[in-house]
Design a protein around this motif. Sequence first.
Motif, PDB file in Angstrom:
ATOM      1  N   ALA A 292       0.833  -1.207   0.000  1.00  0.00           N
ATOM      2  CA  ALA A 292       0.000   0.000   0.000  1.00  0.00           C
ATOM      3  C   ALA A 292       0.865   1.254   0.000  1.00  0.00           C
ATOM      4  CB  ALA A 292      -0.932  -0.012   1.207  1.00  0.00           C
ATOM      5  N   LEU A 293       1.929   1.239   0.775  1.00  0.00           N
ATOM      6  CA  LEU A 293       2.839   2.386   0.782  1.00  0.00           C
ATOM      7  C   LEU A 293       3.531   2.558  -0.568  1.00  0.00           C
ATOM      8  CD1 LEU A 293       4.425   1.988   4.317  1.00  0.00           C
ATOM      9  CD2 LEU A 293       2.862   3.775   3.564  1.00  0.00           C
ATOM     10  N   LEU A 294       3.972   1.468  -1.160  1.00  0.00           N
ATOM     11  CA  LEU A 294       4.602   1.549  -2.476  1.00  0.00           C
ATOM     12  C   LEU A 294       3.606   2.010  -3.541  1.00  0.00           C
ATOM     13  CD1 LEU A 294       6.858  -1.627  -2.459  1.00  0.00           C
ATOM     14  CD2 LEU A 294       7.569   0.752  -2.300  1.00  0.00           C
ATOM     15  N   ASN A 295       2.371   1.567  -3.439  1.00  0.00           N
ATOM     16  CA  ASN A 295       1.339   1.983  -4.386  1.00  0.00           C
ATOM     17  C   ASN A 295       1.099   3.491  -4.285  1.00  0.00           C
ATOM     18  OD1 ASN A 295      -0.720   1.574  -6.337  1.00  0.00           O
ATOM     19  ND2 ASN A 295      -2.237   1.576  -4.705  1.00  0.00           N
ATOM     20  N   PHE A 296       1.081   4.016  -3.078  1.00  0.00           N
ATOM     21  CA  PHE A 296       0.897   5.450  -2.890  1.00  0.00           C
ATOM     22  C   PHE A 296       2.059   6.234  -3.496  1.00  0.00           C
ATOM     23  CE2 PHE A 296       1.794   9.175  -0.190  1.00  0.00           C
ATOM     24  CZ  PHE A 296       0.688   9.939  -0.515  1.00  0.00           C
ATOM     25  N   LEU A 297       3.279   5.794  -3.220  1.00  0.00           N
ATOM     26  CA  LEU A 297       4.447   6.484  -3.774  1.00  0.00           C
ATOM     27  C   LEU A 297       4.477   6.403  -5.296  1.00  0.00           C
ATOM     28  CD1 LEU A 297       7.213   5.473  -1.218  1.00  0.00           C
ATOM     29  CD2 LEU A 297       6.091   7.689  -1.481  1.00  0.00           C
ATOM     30  N   MET A 298       4.066   5.265  -5.845  1.00  0.00           N
ATOM     31  CA  MET A 298       4.027   5.107  -7.287  1.00  0.00           C
ATOM     32  C   MET A 298       3.001   6.048  -7.908  1.00  0.00           C
ATOM     33  SD  MET A 298       2.090   3.282  -9.934  1.00  0.00           S
ATOM     34  CE  MET A 298       0.958   2.704  -8.750  1.00  0.00           C
ATOM     35  N   SER A 299       1.862   6.211  -7.274  1.00  0.00           N
ATOM     36  CA  SER A 299       0.833   7.119  -7.788  1.00  0.00           C
ATOM     37  C   SER A 299       1.334   8.557  -7.806  1.00  0.00           C
ATOM     38  CB  SER A 299      -0.424   7.031  -6.936  1.00  0.00           C
ATOM     39  OG  SER A 299      -0.993   5.762  -7.022  1.00  0.00           O
ATOM     40  N   ILE A 300       2.023   8.954  -6.751  1.00  0.00           N
ATOM     41  CA  ILE A 300       2.572  10.315  -6.695  1.00  0.00           C
ATOM     42  C   ILE A 300       3.631  10.496  -7.783  1.00  0.00           C
ATOM     43  CG2 ILE A 300       3.954  11.860  -5.281  1.00  0.00           C
ATOM     44  CD1 ILE A 300       1.754  11.666  -3.535  1.00  0.00           C
ATOM     45  N   ALA A 301       4.504   9.507  -7.957  1.00  0.00           N
ATOM     46  CA  ALA A 301       5.564   9.619  -8.959  1.00  0.00           C
ATOM     47  C   ALA A 301       4.989   9.699 -10.373  1.00  0.00           C
ATOM     48  CB  ALA A 301       6.521   8.432  -8.834  1.00  0.00           C
ATOM     49  N   ILE A 302       4.014   8.870 -10.678  1.00  0.00           N
ATOM     50  CA  ILE A 302       3.412   8.900 -12.025  1.00  0.00           C
ATOM     51  C   ILE A 302       2.681  10.214 -12.244  1.00  0.00           C
ATOM     52  CG2 ILE A 302       1.634   7.862 -13.467  1.00  0.00           C
ATOM     53  CD1 ILE A 302       2.481   5.157 -12.452  1.00  0.00           C
ATOM     54  N   SER A 303       1.984  10.697 -11.245  1.00  0.00           N
ATOM     55  CA  SER A 303       1.270  11.969 -11.389  1.00  0.00           C
ATOM     56  C   SER A 303       2.252  13.117 -11.603  1.00  0.00           C
ATOM     57  CB  SER A 303       0.420  12.246 -10.157  1.00  0.00           C
ATOM     58  OG  SER A 303      -0.564  11.256 -10.020  1.00  0.00           O
ATOM     59  N   LYS A 304       3.338  13.119 -10.868  1.00  0.00           N
ATOM     60  CA  LYS A 304       4.365  14.160 -11.034  1.00  0.00           C
ATOM     61  C   LYS A 304       4.978  14.083 -12.424  1.00  0.00           C
ATOM     62  CE  LYS A 304       8.610  15.830  -8.867  1.00  0.00           C
ATOM     63  NZ  LYS A 304       8.391  17.220  -9.041  1.00  0.00           N
ATOM     64  N   PHE A 305       5.274  12.902 -12.879  1.00  0.00           N
ATOM     65  CA  PHE A 305       5.830  12.723 -14.217  1.00  0.00           C
ATOM     66  C   PHE A 305       4.851  13.201 -15.286  1.00  0.00           C
ATOM     67  CE2 PHE A 305       6.162   9.995 -18.007  1.00  0.00           C
ATOM     68  CZ  PHE A 305       7.427  10.368 -18.432  1.00  0.00           C
ATOM     69  N   THR A 306       3.567  12.896 -15.110  1.00  0.00           N
ATOM     70  CA  THR A 306       2.546  13.291 -16.083  1.00  0.00           C
ATOM     71  C   THR A 306       2.401  14.807 -16.138  1.00  0.00           C
ATOM     72  OG1 THR A 306       1.374  11.233 -15.658  1.00  0.00           O
ATOM     73  CG2 THR A 306       0.152  12.949 -16.769  1.00  0.00           C
ATOM     74  N   VAL A 307       2.406  15.473 -14.985  1.00  0.00           N
ATOM     75  CA  VAL A 307       2.266  16.923 -14.963  1.00  0.00           C
ATOM     76  C   VAL A 307       3.495  17.587 -15.572  1.00  0.00           C
ATOM     77  CG1 VAL A 307       2.153  18.915 -13.417  1.00  0.00           C
ATOM     78  CG2 VAL A 307       0.664  16.962 -13.040  1.00  0.00           C
ATOM     79  N   GLU A 308       4.697  17.121 -15.227  1.00  0.00           N
ATOM     80  CA  GLU A 308       5.921  17.715 -15.770  1.00  0.00           C
ATOM     81  C   GLU A 308       6.021  17.511 -17.272  1.00  0.00           C
ATOM     82  OE1 GLU A 308       9.199  16.147 -13.616  1.00  0.00           O
ATOM     83  OE2 GLU A 308       8.822  17.400 -11.852  1.00  0.00           O
ATOM     84  N   ARG A 309       5.499  16.433 -17.751  1.00  0.00           N
ATOM     85  CA  ARG A 309       5.554  16.131 -19.174  1.00  0.00           C
ATOM     86  C   ARG A 309       4.479  16.888 -19.949  1.00  0.00           C
ATOM     87  NH1 ARG A 309       4.160  10.349 -21.152  1.00  0.00           N
ATOM     88  NH2 ARG A 309       4.028  10.797 -23.338  1.00  0.00           N
ATOM     89  N   GLY A 310       3.522  17.448 -19.237  1.00  0.00           N
ATOM     90  CA  GLY A 310       2.451  18.184 -19.897  1.00  0.00           C
ATOM     91  C   GLY A 310       1.298  17.304 -20.306  1.00  0.00           C
ATOM     92  N   GLY A 311       1.118  16.193 -19.608  1.00  0.00           N
ATOM     93  CA  GLY A 311       0.075  15.255 -19.979  1.00  0.00           C
ATOM     94  C   GLY A 311      -1.310  15.583 -19.435  1.00  0.00           C
ATOM     95  N   ILE A 312      -1.408  16.623 -18.602  1.00  0.00           N
ATOM     96  CA  ILE A 312      -2.716  17.005 -18.066  1.00  0.00           C
ATOM     97  C   ILE A 312      -3.450  17.833 -19.102  1.00  0.00           C
ATOM     98  CG2 ILE A 312      -3.906  18.276 -16.254  1.00  0.00           C
ATOM     99  CD1 ILE A 312      -2.576  15.779 -15.248  1.00  0.00           C
ATOM    100  N   ILE A 313      -4.643  17.390 -19.422  1.00  0.00           N
ATOM    101  CA  ILE A 313      -5.431  18.094 -20.453  1.00  0.00           C
ATOM    102  C   ILE A 313      -6.397  19.040 -19.777  1.00  0.00           C
ATOM    103  CG2 ILE A 313      -7.130  17.801 -22.272  1.00  0.00           C
ATOM    104  CD1 ILE A 313      -5.815  15.128 -22.886  1.00  0.00           C
TER     105      ILE A 313
END
Length: 91
Positions: free
Chosen positions: A70-91
């Motif tokens: 559960a802790l790893l899943n939370f950290l993974m969600s934060i990392a993917i979200s950060k990567f998506t925002v930095e990459r400009g993937g938020i529409i």
Amino acid sequence: MSLLSDVFIWGAVAFVVLAIAMLYRAVKGPTMQDRVLAVNVLGTNTVVILALLAVGLDESWFLDIALVYALLNFLMSIAISKFTVERGGII
């Protein structure tokens, strides 16, 4: 006690079936946000499956693995979200 254990194990099996259905959305999601959400749901399903197995099989070490996952899943969600925002993937 055996009937109750069977109920928990069958509940875990039902969540495995739901996780397989969610895997389709993780692969075929039309947007990146759909994929991120599907992967997060898969991680949550895995934690629930491990918790149900811990109760159904009377093995407490499954709960330890569920907490770490559960802790790893939370950290993974934060990392993917950060990567998506930095990459400009938020529409």
